[in-house]
Design an enzyme around this catalytic site. Sequence first.
Site, PDB file in Angstrom:
ATOM      1  CE1 TYR A  37      -3.579   2.610   0.422  1.00  0.00           C
ATOM      2  CE2 TYR A  37      -2.286   3.395   2.284  1.00  0.00           C
ATOM      3  CZ  TYR A  37      -3.312   3.577   1.374  1.00  0.00           C
ATOM      4  OH  TYR A  37      -4.058   4.727   1.402  1.00  0.00           O
ATOM      5  CB  SER A 119      -4.256  12.050   5.941  1.00  0.00           C
ATOM      6  OG  SER A 119      -5.282  11.391   5.231  1.00  0.00           O
ATOM      7  CD  GLN A 141      -5.904  15.044   2.737  1.00  0.00           C
ATOM      8  OE1 GLN A 141      -5.746  14.195   3.605  1.00  0.00           O
ATOM      9  NE2 GLN A 141      -6.814  14.929   1.771  1.00  0.00           N
ATOM     10  CE1 TYR A 143      -7.659  12.623  -0.511  1.00  0.00           C
ATOM     11  CE2 TYR A 143      -7.518  11.192   1.398  1.00  0.00           C
ATOM     12  CZ  TYR A 143      -6.996  11.655   0.210  1.00  0.00           C
ATOM     13  OH  TYR A 143      -5.807  11.154  -0.247  1.00  0.00           O
ATOM     14  CB  THR A 169      -6.202  15.932  -1.469  1.00  0.00           C
ATOM     15  OG1 THR A 169      -5.225  16.233  -0.483  1.00  0.00           O
ATOM     16  CG2 THR A 169      -5.618  14.976  -2.500  1.00  0.00           C
ATOM     17  CE  LYS A 251      -0.661  16.030  -1.063  1.00  0.00           C
ATOM     18  NZ  LYS A 251      -1.257  14.773  -1.520  1.00  0.00           N
ATOM     19  CG  HIS A 275      -2.021  11.209  -4.318  1.00  0.00           C
ATOM     20  ND1 HIS A 275      -3.026  12.051  -3.896  1.00  0.00           N
ATOM     21  CD2 HIS A 275      -2.021  10.177  -3.427  1.00  0.00           C
ATOM     22  CE1 HIS A 275      -3.603  11.537  -2.815  1.00  0.00           C
ATOM     23  NE2 HIS A 275      -3.005  10.408  -2.507  1.00  0.00           N
ATOM     24  CG  ASP A 306       3.528  16.025  -2.729  1.00  0.00           C
ATOM     25  OD1 ASP A 306       3.296  15.534  -3.845  1.00  0.00           O
ATOM     26  OD2 ASP A 306       2.665  16.078  -1.823  1.00  0.00           O
TER      27      ASP A 306
END
Length: 378
Positions: A37, A119, A141, A143, A169, A251, A275, A306
């Site tokens: 992962y 996250s 961050q 979602y 993101t 992002k 990513h 990044d």
Amino acid sequence: AEIYLQGYGGTTPAFSTDLTRIEESAAAVLDPRAYGYVAGSAGSGSTAAANRAAFDRWRLVPRMLAGATERDLTTTVLGTTMPAPVLLAPVGAQSIVHDGAEAATARAAASTGLPMVLSTASSTSIEDVAAASGGGPLWFQLYWPSDSEVCLSLLARAEAAGYSVLVVTLDNWSLGWRPSDLDNGYLPFLNGAGTAVPFTDPVFLGGLDASPEEEPAMAVLRWISMITGTDRTWADLAFLRKHWEGPIVLKGIQHVDDARHAVAAGMDGIVVSNHGGRQVDGAVGALDVLPEIAAAVGDRIEVLFDSGVRTGADVIKALALGARAVLVGRPYVYGLAHAGEDGVRQVLRGLLADLDLTLGLSGNTTPGALTASVLRRS
Ligand code: FNR
């Protein structure tokens, strides 16, 4: 000097100081599915490879007798002062690599002064990470949940817990095609990794028919359906602008026109990122698009970067090509896998030392003064 002296005394680092190699030793300490992962990327892995190849095309041209024995790496981005232009990228589900998970990462980050971006897919709650950090710089961050009430609840919790910048993101509205996880039939959240951010959220919990303890898979699936598959537009960003007081960073930007959209939408920053090659196979190396994006919007918005940063020289290259700061993902996760909080600290301190030395030895003293003139394309 510290490391050499320890070696002289018979003590060597717990794992290699070469961050391009710790993926191999992490494979030996991690459960194979967790390793797959973290290390895995989209499709054939060509984007992840392109990220590294892009760095190799640029070389530093060191200058001599340049008065670089004293350096100052301190940088301020969107109100956050950091000892060097490096942040910890948001990485979800850290409990799959170490029991200390995001709390261990937060302690290590705080001890170095580097900002941690937490996250939404964290296995530790927003509040617990803030407590572990003990006042260290934190960004959150997002979602972006399709349920606005849940979204507002997350924003309010992050703000109340002291997270100063919101990182939204955009490139993960559906999980990419990731053969390592597909072959293992593995998704951390369906295989025991905590999903602490929604599972500690009163609004999210209020919308469930059964609690996550009673029906964990149902709760996870509801959460995943909430943060994937929703069509958004640039205009929708006004909602976040209205409900988040602090700076907002987008992002996953890879096209110069999207960077311009971010400016037009009133955003404060972008992360040029693919990513870590985990979403679109065959995408352009992230560093390859950085110069044109920085040239187009760098005077109006903070440009961060990044995807593929592994060494001090990589940081210098990204800054010279227009980034204000970089985020680092997998390397600190491998540090966490090797040795928990101490492992994350070893990775971060090593990267900072490498950056400081390489900056000085190439004849430079401050990150802010770096321009493309310190590089040669080869
Ligand atoms: C990520 N990344 C990520 N990004 C994000 O915005 N939210 C997230 O929850 C995650 N989760 C995540 C998990 C794992 C295991 C990895 C490796 C990555 C992407 C991350 O923030 C960053 O963009 C990349 O990791 C940068 O590339 P490098 O440094 O890993 O090459």
